[in-house]
Enzyme design. Structure first.
Site, PDB file in Angstrom:
ATOM      1  N   THR A  61       0.854  -1.184   0.000  1.00  0.00           N
ATOM      2  CA  THR A  61       0.000   0.000   0.000  1.00  0.00           C
ATOM      3  C   THR A  61       0.900   1.247   0.000  1.00  0.00           C
ATOM      4  O   THR A  61       2.051   1.180   0.424  1.00  0.00           O
ATOM      5  CB  THR A  61      -0.942   0.004   1.220  1.00  0.00           C
ATOM      6  OG1 THR A  61      -0.156  -0.067   2.403  1.00  0.00           O
ATOM      7  CG2 THR A  61      -1.915  -1.159   1.156  1.00  0.00           C
ATOM      8  N   GLY A  68       1.346   4.312   1.669  1.00  0.00           N
ATOM      9  CA  GLY A  68       2.028   4.804   2.862  1.00  0.00           C
ATOM     10  C   GLY A  68       2.987   3.785   3.448  1.00  0.00           C
ATOM     11  O   GLY A  68       4.063   4.133   3.945  1.00  0.00           O
ATOM     12  N   CYS A  69       2.604   2.530   3.383  1.00  0.00           N
ATOM     13  CA  CYS A  69       3.445   1.454   3.926  1.00  0.00           C
ATOM     14  C   CYS A  69       4.692   1.257   3.070  1.00  0.00           C
ATOM     15  O   CYS A  69       5.779   1.005   3.597  1.00  0.00           O
ATOM     16  CB  CYS A  69       2.649   0.153   3.990  1.00  0.00           C
ATOM     17  SG  CYS A  69       1.114   0.283   4.922  1.00  0.00           S
ATOM     18  N   SER A  70       4.542   1.359   1.760  1.00  0.00           N
ATOM     19  CA  SER A  70       5.653   1.099   0.838  1.00  0.00           C
ATOM     20  C   SER A  70       6.561   2.298   0.616  1.00  0.00           C
ATOM     21  O   SER A  70       7.745   2.136   0.363  1.00  0.00           O
ATOM     22  CB  SER A  70       5.107   0.646  -0.518  1.00  0.00           C
ATOM     23  OG  SER A  70       4.513  -0.631  -0.404  1.00  0.00           O
ATOM     24  N   LEU A 108       7.706   1.156   5.901  1.00  0.00           N
ATOM     25  CA  LEU A 108       8.712   0.087   5.804  1.00  0.00           C
ATOM     26  C   LEU A 108      10.092   0.646   5.435  1.00  0.00           C
ATOM     27  O   LEU A 108      11.082   0.293   6.088  1.00  0.00           O
ATOM     28  CB  LEU A 108       8.272  -0.983   4.810  1.00  0.00           C
ATOM     29  CG  LEU A 108       9.261  -2.121   4.556  1.00  0.00           C
ATOM     30  CD1 LEU A 108       9.626  -2.856   5.837  1.00  0.00           C
ATOM     31  CD2 LEU A 108       8.690  -3.086   3.515  1.00  0.00           C
TER      32      LEU A 108
END
Length: 189
Positions: free
Chosen positions: A75, A77-79, A83
């Protein structure tokens, strides 16, 4: 139009009696969100494949571990932020006494492995899958995100010392990027 008859009522009553005689399997989940000072639940997560179980308590036993959770692999924001921040800060965190850095998401282990490979997490961040959300449910840090498939994890980070939560940072809206980022951790010496 509904017709209530005595035979329908007898059938439902017989079914109820029959089901109360069977053993019912229940799983205990925390009734309140996890908090600082709580022990982690002994839940199995998965690394790389369904055959490779990782028990959270065993993983954190006798060690300082940073664990962060995201709503979904791949996703935006996560990528783009969450992370990568932990990958970039892995050496710094480990120099401050952190034994392991763990990323958890309600995804299958193959998705987590592919996402980790895309972000070069090997040796820096362990990518653990919580496919049924059992760990997140036990922490009571789940949320319903229909566009991502329903039940997901809120975005949070925690510092765990010997299987006990030492620091907990849950995003106020459950998904934002403010307090759960790698550079926001306050590690105790």
């Amino acid at each position: 139009m509904f017709h209530t008859t005595a035979s329908i009522i007898r059938g439902v009553s017989a079914f109820a009696k029959q089901t109360t005689k069977r053993a019912v399997h229940t799983t205990f989940y925390a009734m309140a969100p996890v908090k600082v000072g709580d022990k982690l639940p002994a839940v199995d997560l998965f690394e790389d494949s369904p055959a490779n179980k990782v028990n959270v308590c065993e993983l954190t036993n006798g060690k300082k571990v940073v664990l962060f959770a995201v709503p979904g692999a791949f996703t935006p924001g996560c990528s783009k932020t969450h992370l990568p921040g932990y990958v970039q800060n892995a050496d710094k965190l480990k120099s401050e006494g952190v034994s392991e850095i763990v990323c958890v998401s309600v995804n299958d282990p193959y998705v987590m492995a592919a996402w980790g490979a895309q972000h070069n997490t090997k040796g820096k961040v362990r990518m653990l899958a919580d496919p049924s959300g059992n760990f997140i449910k036990a922490l009571d840090l789940g949320t319903n995100l229909p566009p991502l498939g329903g039940f997901r994890s809120k975005r949070f980070s925690m510092v765990i010392n010997d299987s006990t939560v030492e620091e907990l940072n849950v995003e106020p809206d459950g998904t934002g990027l403010s307090c759960s980022l790698a550079d926001k951790l306050k590690l105790k010496k």
